[in-house]
Enzyme design. Sequence first.
Site, PDB file in Angstrom:
ATOM      1  N   ASP A   1      11.140  -0.336   0.216  1.00 28.54           N
ATOM      2  CA  ASP A   1      10.866  -1.735  -0.145  1.00 28.54           C
ATOM      3  C   ASP A   1      12.011  -2.393  -0.911  1.00 28.54           C
ATOM      4  O   ASP A   1      11.975  -3.596  -1.188  1.00 28.54           O
ATOM      5  CB  ASP A   1       9.550  -1.839  -0.946  1.00 28.54           C
ATOM      6  CG  ASP A   1       9.533  -0.939  -2.186  1.00 28.54           C
ATOM      7  OD1 ASP A   1      10.584  -0.749  -2.821  1.00 28.54           O
ATOM      8  OD2 ASP A   1       8.445  -0.424  -2.510  1.00 28.54           O
TER       9      ASP A   1
ATOM     10  N   CYS B   1      23.137  -0.527  25.965  1.00 27.67           N
ATOM     11  CA  CYS B   1      22.440   0.469  26.787  1.00 27.67           C
ATOM     12  C   CYS B   1      20.949   0.173  26.920  1.00 27.67           C
ATOM     13  O   CYS B   1      20.220   0.964  27.529  1.00 27.67           O
ATOM     14  CB  CYS B   1      22.649   1.864  26.205  1.00 27.67           C
ATOM     15  SG  CYS B   1      21.635   2.191  24.752  1.00 27.67           S
TER      16      CYS B   1
ATOM     17  N   PRO C   1       0.820  -1.211   0.000  1.00 28.16           N
ATOM     18  CA  PRO C   1       0.000   0.000   0.000  1.00 28.16           C
ATOM     19  C   PRO C   1       0.857   1.266   0.000  1.00 28.16           C
ATOM     20  O   PRO C   1       1.972   1.245   0.532  1.00 28.16           O
ATOM     21  CB  PRO C   1      -0.790  -0.106   1.313  1.00 28.16           C
ATOM     22  CG  PRO C   1      -0.063  -1.082   2.160  1.00 28.16           C
ATOM     23  CD  PRO C   1       0.692  -1.993   1.239  1.00 28.16           C
ATOM     24  N   ASP C   2       0.356   2.351  -0.611  1.00 26.66           N
ATOM     25  CA  ASP C   2       1.068   3.624  -0.443  1.00 26.66           C
ATOM     26  C   ASP C   2       0.649   4.234   0.895  1.00 26.66           C
ATOM     27  O   ASP C   2       0.027   3.562   1.724  1.00 26.66           O
ATOM     28  CB  ASP C   2       0.857   4.557  -1.653  1.00 26.66           C
ATOM     29  CG  ASP C   2      -0.576   5.049  -1.800  1.00 26.66           C
ATOM     30  OD1 ASP C   2      -1.397   4.783  -0.905  1.00 26.66           O
ATOM     31  OD2 ASP C   2      -0.876   5.698  -2.821  1.00 26.66           O
ATOM     32  N   PHE C   3       1.000   5.475   1.133  1.00 24.30           N
ATOM     33  CA  PHE C   3       0.729   6.064   2.448  1.00 24.30           C
ATOM     34  C   PHE C   3      -0.563   6.867   2.470  1.00 24.30           C
ATOM     35  O   PHE C   3      -1.364   6.758   3.389  1.00 24.30           O
ATOM     36  CB  PHE C   3       1.912   6.956   2.880  1.00 24.30           C
ATOM     37  CG  PHE C   3       3.152   6.159   3.119  1.00 24.30           C
ATOM     38  CD1 PHE C   3       3.390   5.581   4.350  1.00 24.30           C
ATOM     39  CD2 PHE C   3       4.065   5.950   2.099  1.00 24.30           C
ATOM     40  CE1 PHE C   3       4.511   4.809   4.578  1.00 24.30           C
ATOM     41  CE2 PHE C   3       5.204   5.175   2.307  1.00 24.30           C
ATOM     42  CZ  PHE C   3       5.424   4.604   3.547  1.00 24.30           C
TER      43      PHE C   3
ATOM     44  N   ASN D   1      11.088   5.081  -1.382  1.00 22.99           N
ATOM     45  CA  ASN D   1      10.565   3.790  -0.935  1.00 22.99           C
ATOM     46  C   ASN D   1      11.593   3.005  -0.137  1.00 22.99           C
ATOM     47  O   ASN D   1      12.794   3.079  -0.410  1.00 22.99           O
ATOM     48  CB  ASN D   1      10.093   2.969  -2.135  1.00 22.99           C
ATOM     49  CG  ASN D   1       8.990   3.675  -2.892  1.00 22.99           C
ATOM     50  OD1 ASN D   1       8.371   4.590  -2.360  1.00 22.99           O
ATOM     51  ND2 ASN D   1       8.760   3.265  -4.124  1.00 22.99           N
TER      52      ASN D   1
ATOM     53  N   HIS E   1      15.016   7.807   1.888  1.00 23.90           N
ATOM     54  CA  HIS E   1      14.459   7.591   3.228  1.00 23.90           C
ATOM     55  C   HIS E   1      15.015   6.333   3.887  1.00 23.90           C
ATOM     56  O   HIS E   1      14.385   5.746   4.760  1.00 23.90           O
ATOM     57  CB  HIS E   1      12.924   7.563   3.163  1.00 23.90           C
ATOM     58  CG  HIS E   1      12.341   8.894   2.800  1.00 23.90           C
ATOM     59  ND1 HIS E   1      11.045   9.073   2.388  1.00 23.90           N
ATOM     60  CD2 HIS E   1      12.900  10.132   2.792  1.00 23.90           C
ATOM     61  CE1 HIS E   1      10.835  10.364   2.133  1.00 23.90           C
ATOM     62  NE2 HIS E   1      11.946  11.029   2.368  1.00 23.90           N
TER      63      HIS E   1
END
Length: 286
Positions: free
Chosen positions: A114, A173, A38-40, A112, A131
Amino acid sequence: KNNSIEAAKKLAKLLQENPKQKVIFLVGAGISTSCGIPDFRSPETGLYHNLSKLNLPYAEAVFDIDFFEEKPRPFYLLASELYPGKFKPSRFHLLLKLFQDNKRLQRIYTQNIDTLERQAGISQEYIIEAHGSFAENHCINCKKIFKMDVFKEHLNKYQKDPSDKNFARCNSCNGLIKPNIVFFGEDLPKKFFTTWDSDLETMSEKETRPIVIVVGTSLTVYPFANLPTDVQKDTTRALISREIVGDFKVSPRKTDIIIETNSDDAADIIARELGWSKQLNNLIKE
Ligand code: OAD
Ligand code: ZN
């Protein structure tokens, strides 16, 4: 619809008349929707619409670092939807591969995560993952770097039992481990900026001037959304999308080529016009 066919033919004709000219693609989630990802932001089918079930304060919180620190679960859900490995490249991804094979590709800037560009066989030198990706992880607290599997193992556990309270944590940590996907408020990879600067330079000389083709992105996330605006006026821009977006809508240029259709349909027309249909069909069969 008819207009979009004419526009795609016009773009192909430009490419044919200038056989040495290369192309820079700026792409988003729309090139992968036909793969089942799906896209956003599409209404009904977009991930942000469907994440509303999770009681997020706002949909994009799933990519917010502070929110993730408090509530990692929504990101795990999104990651299990998008995790690479179970999807195959679309016809459009394969068209990108043909631009490489036919020596017409200058760059692909993708939003993307993906990794379907890589899976389509495009070599890393052409791809800028603006991204980030799932390929590596880091601790959000001490920044220690972890291999891909460290997050993947926990994601597998989460998929088997979504009530599991254990998330991937740093062995130094105990901070949360997060894939190197660019969250809101985080910097894009340095390579994104340096490569774009050098690609911009190629636009200033007629001999090296590329065509810039924007595909399947709503152009809402910055700084990526600025790229089409940065493109010099002498450089032809094209948009392949279901809707007219961003700078193509706000500051349209006379020379813009608007192909308002699905990216795979546009891929078929462009491949046919360039005489690449057979090559495209062979890649689909592989
Ligand atoms: P969006 O969902 O915002 O936009 C996808 C665009 O593609 C929309 O304009 C759709 O109309 C169009 N579209 C959908 N299917 C298509 C198809 N088959 N053919 C042509 N066009 C189609 O996705 P992006 O713009 O990629 O951040 O989103 C940008 C960033 O927002 C993403 O990278 C993500 C998100 O927050 C991160 O992953 C970090
Ligand atoms: Zn740590």
